[in-house]
Motif scaffolding. Structure first.
Motif, PDB file in Angstrom:
ATOM      1  N   SER A 211     -30.403  72.573  59.850  1.00  0.00           N
ATOM      2  CA  SER A 211     -29.118  72.010  59.404  1.00  0.00           C
ATOM      3  C   SER A 211     -28.157  73.122  59.004  1.00  0.00           C
ATOM      4  O   SER A 211     -27.458  73.040  58.009  1.00  0.00           O
ATOM      5  N   GLY A 212     -28.114  74.166  59.819  1.00  0.00           N
ATOM      6  CA  GLY A 212     -27.354  75.355  59.458  1.00  0.00           C
ATOM      7  C   GLY A 212     -25.890  75.116  59.140  1.00  0.00           C
ATOM      8  O   GLY A 212     -25.373  75.648  58.167  1.00  0.00           O
ATOM      9  N   ALA A 213     -25.196  74.328  59.953  1.00  0.00           N
ATOM     10  CA  ALA A 213     -23.765  74.125  59.733  1.00  0.00           C
ATOM     11  C   ALA A 213     -23.511  73.400  58.415  1.00  0.00           C
ATOM     12  O   ALA A 213     -22.580  73.748  57.679  1.00  0.00           O
ATOM     13  N   ILE A 214     -24.327  72.398  58.097  1.00  0.00           N
ATOM     14  CA  ILE A 214     -24.151  71.659  56.850  1.00  0.00           C
ATOM     15  C   ILE A 214     -24.571  72.514  55.664  1.00  0.00           C
ATOM     16  O   ILE A 214     -23.940  72.489  54.599  1.00  0.00           O
ATOM     17  N   LEU A 215     -25.616  73.299  55.834  1.00  0.00           N
ATOM     18  CA  LEU A 215     -26.061  74.192  54.773  1.00  0.00           C
ATOM     19  C   LEU A 215     -24.969  75.209  54.445  1.00  0.00           C
ATOM     20  O   LEU A 215     -24.648  75.429  53.273  1.00  0.00           O
ATOM     21  N   ASP A 216     -24.398  75.828  55.449  1.00  0.00           N
ATOM     22  CA  ASP A 216     -23.293  76.766  55.231  1.00  0.00           C
ATOM     23  C   ASP A 216     -22.106  76.077  54.584  1.00  0.00           C
ATOM     24  O   ASP A 216     -21.481  76.603  53.656  1.00  0.00           O
ATOM     25  N   LEU A 217     -21.776  74.886  55.086  1.00  0.00           N
ATOM     26  CA  LEU A 217     -20.623  74.145  54.577  1.00  0.00           C
ATOM     27  C   LEU A 217     -20.731  73.909  53.079  1.00  0.00           C
ATOM     28  O   LEU A 217     -19.779  74.147  52.321  1.00  0.00           O
ATOM     29  N   TYR A 218     -21.891  73.434  52.644  1.00  0.00           N
ATOM     30  CA  TYR A 218     -22.030  73.096  51.228  1.00  0.00           C
ATOM     31  C   TYR A 218     -22.326  74.307  50.364  1.00  0.00           C
ATOM     32  O   TYR A 218     -22.120  74.253  49.152  1.00  0.00           O
ATOM     33  N   THR A 219     -22.761  75.404  50.968  1.00  0.00           N
ATOM     34  CA  THR A 219     -22.838  76.645  50.193  1.00  0.00           C
ATOM     35  C   THR A 219     -21.430  77.156  49.926  1.00  0.00           C
ATOM     36  O   THR A 219     -21.132  77.622  48.819  1.00  0.00           O
ATOM     37  N   LEU A 220     -20.541  77.055  50.896  1.00  0.00           N
ATOM     38  CA  LEU A 220     -19.138  77.393  50.662  1.00  0.00           C
ATOM     39  C   LEU A 220     -18.575  76.561  49.508  1.00  0.00           C
ATOM     40  O   LEU A 220     -17.784  77.050  48.694  1.00  0.00           O
ATOM     41  N   SER A 221     -19.003  75.295  49.428  1.00  0.00           N
ATOM     42  CA  SER A 221     -18.433  74.393  48.429  1.00  0.00           C
ATOM     43  C   SER A 221     -18.870  74.710  47.007  1.00  0.00           C
ATOM     44  O   SER A 221     -18.329  74.142  46.055  1.00  0.00           O
ATOM     45  N   VAL A 222     -19.865  75.592  46.838  1.00  0.00           N
ATOM     46  CA  VAL A 222     -20.290  75.981  45.488  1.00  0.00           C
ATOM     47  C   VAL A 222     -19.976  77.452  45.214  1.00  0.00           C
ATOM     48  O   VAL A 222     -20.467  78.023  44.238  1.00  0.00           O
ATOM     49  N   CYS A 223     -19.164  78.061  46.073  1.00  0.00           N
ATOM     50  CA  CYS A 223     -18.666  79.420  45.799  1.00  0.00           C
ATOM     51  C   CYS A 223     -17.516  79.343  44.786  1.00  0.00           C
ATOM     52  O   CYS A 223     -17.070  78.256  44.402  1.00  0.00           O
ATOM     53  N   ASP A 224     -17.001  80.501  44.375  1.00  0.00           N
ATOM     54  CA  ASP A 224     -15.862  80.559  43.442  1.00  0.00           C
ATOM     55  C   ASP A 224     -14.522  80.576  44.175  1.00  0.00           C
ATOM     56  O   ASP A 224     -13.518  80.099  43.650  1.00  0.00           O
ATOM     57  N   ARG A 225     -14.516  81.147  45.365  1.00  0.00           N
ATOM     58  CA  ARG A 225     -13.337  81.219  46.220  1.00  0.00           C
ATOM     59  C   ARG A 225     -13.804  81.123  47.661  1.00  0.00           C
ATOM     60  O   ARG A 225     -14.944  81.418  47.979  1.00  0.00           O
ATOM     61  N   ILE A 226     -12.888  80.726  48.550  1.00  0.00           N
ATOM     62  CA  ILE A 226     -13.192  80.665  49.980  1.00  0.00           C
ATOM     63  C   ILE A 226     -12.038  81.295  50.746  1.00  0.00           C
ATOM     64  O   ILE A 226     -10.867  81.055  50.420  1.00  0.00           O
ATOM     65  N   ILE A 227     -12.366  82.088  51.766  1.00  0.00           N
ATOM     66  CA  ILE A 227     -11.364  82.548  52.715  1.00  0.00           C
ATOM     67  C   ILE A 227     -11.845  82.212  54.125  1.00  0.00           C
ATOM     68  O   ILE A 227     -13.050  82.134  54.379  1.00  0.00           O
ATOM     69  N   GLY A 228     -10.906  82.014  55.033  1.00  0.00           N
ATOM     70  CA  GLY A 228     -11.254  81.721  56.415  1.00  0.00           C
ATOM     71  C   GLY A 228     -10.022  81.296  57.174  1.00  0.00           C
ATOM     72  O   GLY A 228      -8.980  80.992  56.573  1.00  0.00           O
ATOM     73  N   PRO A 229     -10.076  81.271  58.501  1.00  0.00           N
ATOM     74  CA  PRO A 229      -8.928  80.817  59.298  1.00  0.00           C
ATOM     75  C   PRO A 229      -8.732  79.316  59.142  1.00  0.00           C
ATOM     76  O   PRO A 229      -9.580  78.619  58.600  1.00  0.00           O
ATOM     77  N   PHE A 230      -7.598  78.811  59.613  1.00  0.00           N
ATOM     78  CA  PHE A 230      -7.320  77.378  59.540  1.00  0.00           C
ATOM     79  C   PHE A 230      -8.462  76.601  60.188  1.00  0.00           C
ATOM     80  O   PHE A 230      -8.808  76.829  61.345  1.00  0.00           O
ATOM     81  N   SER A 231      -9.053  75.682  59.432  1.00  0.00           N
ATOM     82  CA  SER A 231     -10.187  74.918  59.938  1.00  0.00           C
ATOM     83  C   SER A 231     -10.438  73.722  59.040  1.00  0.00           C
ATOM     84  O   SER A 231     -10.276  73.803  57.821  1.00  0.00           O
ATOM     85  N   SER A 232     -10.851  72.608  59.646  1.00  0.00           N
ATOM     86  CA  SER A 232     -11.229  71.450  58.835  1.00  0.00           C
ATOM     87  C   SER A 232     -12.527  71.716  58.088  1.00  0.00           C
ATOM     88  O   SER A 232     -12.848  71.027  57.128  1.00  0.00           O
TER      89      SER A 232
END
Length: 278
Positions: A211-232
């Protein structure tokens, strides 16, 4: 009852097609039906088994036998790309969830319920939270870096396609912004590359996890800040985790604390900045 009839597709696009209707059903004590679901649906047990959301085509016994999943995908592709079915759905009053992204009426007031419903299964969240806890033992702030390349080489004429070396430069500028803190970077990417390329930066990522994509997604959601290109994708992580996000808009981009803000709906940051419908 609201019935969502979008075609399944990229996971975060699908989450954005559901969320306004889920929020409305919570606020108005209504029910809804999702006809065509994304293949990652089992990663979201609270959504799949929510008492007011129905998935009429979800039959696990069928999907997991023989060619079940492929049959389901073939059926949904045919139906959702057929003008006759579009007319039938319209006649029945069904809703294209992608068109509800501007419906922001209930998102903020139902946020606790939305966070529960859209929480992935426990093993994913445990891995995500364990990763960030481990990083916090070494750093003061964890910045999630969503590296999206692949199709971005051609999407929008490659405007938001960045080399790995350019992501490195973004990260070094983030370190300069928080120069009085120890900064760590969680790397979210479906590419296979060595973290050694980000010299001078403390980085961590998952490698070949289920479940790599979901695992990455929700790890991003518990970070302090996020950077990345325009994306849903990063937009969803910011919204559901209430994490300040900064989109990478130019290769020479500089950062201030005001560069970051939480996503409050598909088209807006908390500070009022509007996001174009790319």
């Amino acid at each position: 009852m609201r019935v969502i009839c979008d075609a399944p597709g990229q996971t975060c696009n699908r989450l954005w097609t559901y969320v306004a209707s889920v929020a409305q059903c919570i606020a108005e004590n209504r029910s809804m039906m999702i006809i065509f679901y994304d293949w990652t649906i089992e990663d979201f047990p609270n959504l799949l088994h929510c008492p007011f959301i129905y998935f009429p085509l979800w039959h696990k016994w069928y999907l997991e036998r023989s060619n079940g999943w492929n049959n389901y995908k073939g059926l949904t592709w045919k139906v959702t790309h057929d003008k006759r079915w579009d007319k039938i759905f319209k006649f029945l009053g069904f809703t294209k969830g992608w068109q509800t992204r501007t419906d922001t009426r209930y998102l903020q007031q139902t946020m606790p319920e939305l966070q529960h419903i859209f929480r992935p299964k426990d093993e994913i969240m445990q891995k995500a939270e364990t990763m960030i806890v481990r990083m916090r033992q070494k750093v003061d702030i964890v910045v999630g870096v969503h590296i999206r390349r692949g199709d971005y080489a051609t999407w929008n004429d490659g405007r938001f396609f960045y080399k790995l070396e350019e992501y490195h430069q973004f990260m070094l500028r983030i370190q300069q912004l928080y120069k009085d803190k120890h900064v760590g970077f969680f790397i979210s990417s479906n590419e296979d590359f060595s973290l050694d390329i980000f010299e001078g930066c403390y980085c961590q990522r998952f490698s070949k996890e289920p479940s790599g994509a979901i695992l990455d997604l929700y790890t991003l959601s518990v970070c302090d800040r996020i950077i990345g290109p325009f994306s849903s994708y990063s937009r969803w992580a910011s919204f559901i985790g209430e994490v300040p996000l900064c989109f990478l808009e130019t290769r020479e981009q500089q950062f201030t604390e005001q560069s970051f803000a939480k996503i409050v709906d598909y088209f807006h940051f908390e500070n009022g900045k509007e996001i174009l419908d790319w």
